[in-house]
Design an enzyme around this catalytic site. Structure first.
Site, PDB file in Angstrom:
ATOM      1  N   ASP A 214      -4.130  -2.825   3.651  1.00 29.57           N
ATOM      2  CA  ASP A 214      -4.363  -1.966   2.482  1.00 29.57           C
ATOM      3  C   ASP A 214      -5.397  -0.895   2.749  1.00 29.57           C
ATOM      4  O   ASP A 214      -5.415   0.135   2.079  1.00 29.57           O
ATOM      5  CB  ASP A 214      -4.774  -2.821   1.289  1.00 29.57           C
ATOM      6  CG  ASP A 214      -3.572  -3.608   0.803  1.00 29.57           C
ATOM      7  OD1 ASP A 214      -3.280  -4.653   1.406  1.00 29.57           O
ATOM      8  OD2 ASP A 214      -2.893  -3.127  -0.126  1.00 29.57           O
TER       9      ASP A 214
ATOM     10  N   ALA B 106       0.802  -1.234   0.000  1.00 31.45           N
ATOM     11  CA  ALA B 106       0.000   0.000   0.000  1.00 31.45           C
ATOM     12  C   ALA B 106       0.838   1.290   0.000  1.00 31.45           C
ATOM     13  O   ALA B 106       0.646   2.151  -0.874  1.00 31.45           O
ATOM     14  CB  ALA B 106      -0.989  -0.045   1.157  1.00 31.45           C
TER      15      ALA B 106
ATOM     16  N   ASN C 246      -6.680  -6.737   3.881  1.00 36.42           N
ATOM     17  CA  ASN C 246      -5.264  -7.058   3.604  1.00 36.42           C
ATOM     18  C   ASN C 246      -5.249  -8.256   2.657  1.00 36.42           C
ATOM     19  O   ASN C 246      -6.314  -8.791   2.280  1.00 36.42           O
ATOM     20  CB  ASN C 246      -4.509  -7.346   4.910  1.00 36.42           C
ATOM     21  CG  ASN C 246      -3.002  -7.469   4.681  1.00 36.42           C
ATOM     22  OD1 ASN C 246      -2.412  -6.636   3.991  1.00 36.42           O
ATOM     23  ND2 ASN C 246      -2.375  -8.491   5.226  1.00 36.42           N
ATOM     24  N   LYS C 247      -4.082  -8.652   2.274  1.00 36.01           N
ATOM     25  CA  LYS C 247      -3.897  -9.739   1.305  1.00 36.01           C
ATOM     26  C   LYS C 247      -4.798 -10.935   1.585  1.00 36.01           C
ATOM     27  O   LYS C 247      -4.956 -11.337   2.750  1.00 36.01           O
ATOM     28  CB  LYS C 247      -2.416 -10.148   1.327  1.00 36.01           C
ATOM     29  CG  LYS C 247      -2.018 -11.277   0.411  1.00 36.01           C
ATOM     30  CD  LYS C 247      -2.417 -11.056  -1.034  1.00 36.01           C
ATOM     31  CE  LYS C 247      -1.938  -9.748  -1.599  1.00 36.01           C
ATOM     32  NZ  LYS C 247      -2.610  -9.372  -2.871  1.00 36.01           N
TER      33      LYS C 247
ATOM     34  N   GLN D 121       3.851 -13.491  -2.360  1.00 33.63           N
ATOM     35  CA  GLN D 121       4.606 -12.349  -1.805  1.00 33.63           C
ATOM     36  C   GLN D 121       5.409 -12.770  -0.573  1.00 33.63           C
ATOM     37  O   GLN D 121       6.477 -12.220  -0.313  1.00 33.63           O
ATOM     38  CB  GLN D 121       3.648 -11.208  -1.430  1.00 33.63           C
ATOM     39  CG  GLN D 121       3.080 -10.441  -2.605  1.00 33.63           C
ATOM     40  CD  GLN D 121       1.774 -11.014  -3.098  1.00 33.63           C
ATOM     41  OE1 GLN D 121       1.476 -12.187  -2.912  1.00 33.63           O
ATOM     42  NE2 GLN D 121       0.962 -10.190  -3.731  1.00 33.63           N
TER      43      GLN D 121
HETATM   44  O1  MRU Z   1      -1.261  -7.179  -3.744  1.00 29.28           O
HETATM   45  P1  MRU Z   1      -0.171  -6.593  -2.884  1.00 29.28           P
HETATM   46  O2  MRU Z   1       1.081  -7.393  -2.928  1.00 29.28           O
HETATM   47  O3  MRU Z   1       0.055  -5.129  -3.193  1.00 29.28           O
HETATM   48  O4  MRU Z   1      -0.746  -6.682  -1.408  1.00 29.28           O
HETATM   49  C1  MRU Z   1       0.016  -6.131  -0.375  1.00 29.28           C
HETATM   50  C2  MRU Z   1      -0.521  -6.358   0.987  1.00 29.28           C
HETATM   51  O5  MRU Z   1      -1.559  -6.941   1.168  1.00 29.28           O
HETATM   52  C3  MRU Z   1       0.270  -5.747   2.121  1.00 29.28           C
HETATM   53  O6  MRU Z   1       0.100  -6.493   3.292  1.00 29.28           O
HETATM   54  C4  MRU Z   1      -0.214  -4.307   2.399  1.00 29.28           C
HETATM   55  O7  MRU Z   1      -0.274  -3.562   1.214  1.00 29.28           O
HETATM   56  C5  MRU Z   1       0.643  -3.606   3.395  1.00 29.28           C
HETATM   57  S1  MRU Z   1       2.262  -3.192   2.768  1.00 29.28           S
HETATM   58  C6  MRU Z   1       3.005  -2.287   4.026  1.00 29.28           C
END
Ligand code: MRU
Length: 348
Positions: A240, A51, A250-251, A199
């Site tokens: 996010d 994010a 979140n993810k 990730q």
């Molecule tokens: O799809 P992504 O890889 O952008 O998802 C990221 C996440 O879900 C992270 O946990 C979130 O953005 C926090 S990053 C500090």
């Protein structure tokens, strides 16, 4: 010893430099982007992701769009500014940092609208740099607060990547782990692989290993077992978007981890900068959840693993209801419950 970090997003002399996160861990390759369309694509394709990093990339990406915008009047300039800001806002829907950063750029443009447009462009470049440098301080402060919740010797599980490359520096959920390492603590991290785009495997494991932090990679469906074995004393994830009632997007898979943590009596912490808190979104049900291409599941990383034509559901995020969240860790302190009343106070 302070941890050294790779800067995943930077901007100099009209060039947006991005660490291509789709290539990690095989290659550390930087993209040099000069066109706004390529900045949009880098966000969409997760070359830059996480994010806060998405917000920083959007602010810099906007500079690429307005570079040649007319300087005859603010109105002429603003119509180009607005067109490109709206364009970048279509790249990904869930992380509110994208919209937050574009709004900050818009506020700067409006505040400085009396300046000659060439000076306004400079002011906007300064604003984008500020968005980046402030995030660095914010992440360090989140790390310091989060450190008060953990102890030497703990096992900590995390999901996805909320580390240095997802932010300006340190990360959010991973920040306390770097600070613990600086203090010489022995923290054992379990990194969920994080299906379907991995990730956790590709990025979190890579980042933590580079910092010399003890990390064990597990597939998502192993989290229950490592908790049952008593190896996890806390879960820390990034996010996010935090809704006004404390629900958190979140993810995908985060909600499952929260349920597992609850079942095992393990605290579940969410690290969130204020730039990720969205009081305009009332509850988690109002957070737009990105759905991504089916191919990420059926032929991830170039190998077909499901029959052609199978129906697929591929949401990139899920929502963890606030009642499963032990605390939300921000740069302004730690909130524990009563989010509906406490979150607005952070902005006063
Ligand atoms: O799809 P992504 O890889 O952008 O998802 C990221 C996440 O879900 C992270 O946990 C979130 O953005 C926090 S990053 C500090």
């Amino acid at each position: 010893m302070t941890t050294s970090f790779m800067q995943s997003v930077s901007y100099e002399n009209g060039v947006l430099k991005i660490l291509d996160q789709t290539k990690i861990p095989n290659l550390t390759e930087f993209l040099e982007i000069t066109k706004i369309e390529d900045a949009w694509d880098a966000i969409k394709q997760l070359k830059v992701r996480g994010a806060p990093a998405i917000g920083i990339a959007a602010a810099y990406g906007l500079l690429l769009g307005i570079k040649d915008a007319p300087e005859s009047s603010f109105e002429d300039f603003y119509s180009v500014f607005k067109k490109y800001s709206d364009y970048l806002a279509t790249s990904r829907p869930t992380a509110v940092n994208l919209f937050w950063a574009l709004k900050r750029m818009e506020d700067r443009a409006r505040t400085d609208k009396e300046l000659p447009v060439s000076n306004l462009k400079e002011a906007l470049e300064n604003e984008a740099h500020l968005i980046r440098s402030e995030d660095e301080d914010v992440c360090r402060t989140i790390g310091e607060h989060a450190l008060t919740l953990i102890k030497d010797g703990m096992g900590i599980l995390t999901h996805c990547n909320a580390g240095g490359i997802a932010t300006a520096r340190y990360g959010t959920a991973l920040a306390p782990l770097y600070l613990a390492k600086e203090k010489g603590w022995d923290i054992k991290v379990f990194a969920d692989e994080t299906r379907p785009l991995l990730q956790g495997a590709r990025l979190t494991a890579w980042e933590l290993m580079q910092a010399g932090i003890d990390v064990t990679l597990i597939t998502d469906n192993m989290a229950a077992m490592v908790m049952q074995k008593g190896w996890v004393q806390a879960v820390i994830v990034g996010c996010d978007r935090v809704a006004a009632n404390g629900d958190v997007a979140n993810k995908i898979g985060t909600y499952g981890v929260a349920l597992l943590a609850k079942a095992h009596n393990i605290p579940f912490y969410v690290a969130a900068p204020l730039s990720t808190i969205d009081l305009e979104t009332k509850t988690g049900g109002d957070i737009p959840i990105e759905e991504r291409d089916a191919a990420e599941i059926t032929e991830g990383f170039g190998k077909r693993t499901a029959p052609e034509g199978v129906k697929v559901f591929n949401p990139a995020f899920d929502v963890t209801p606030h009642e499963y969240i032990t605390a939300i860790i921000t740069e302004k302190g730690i909130l524990s419950g009563n989010y509906h009343e406490e979150l607005p106070k952070l902005f006063q």
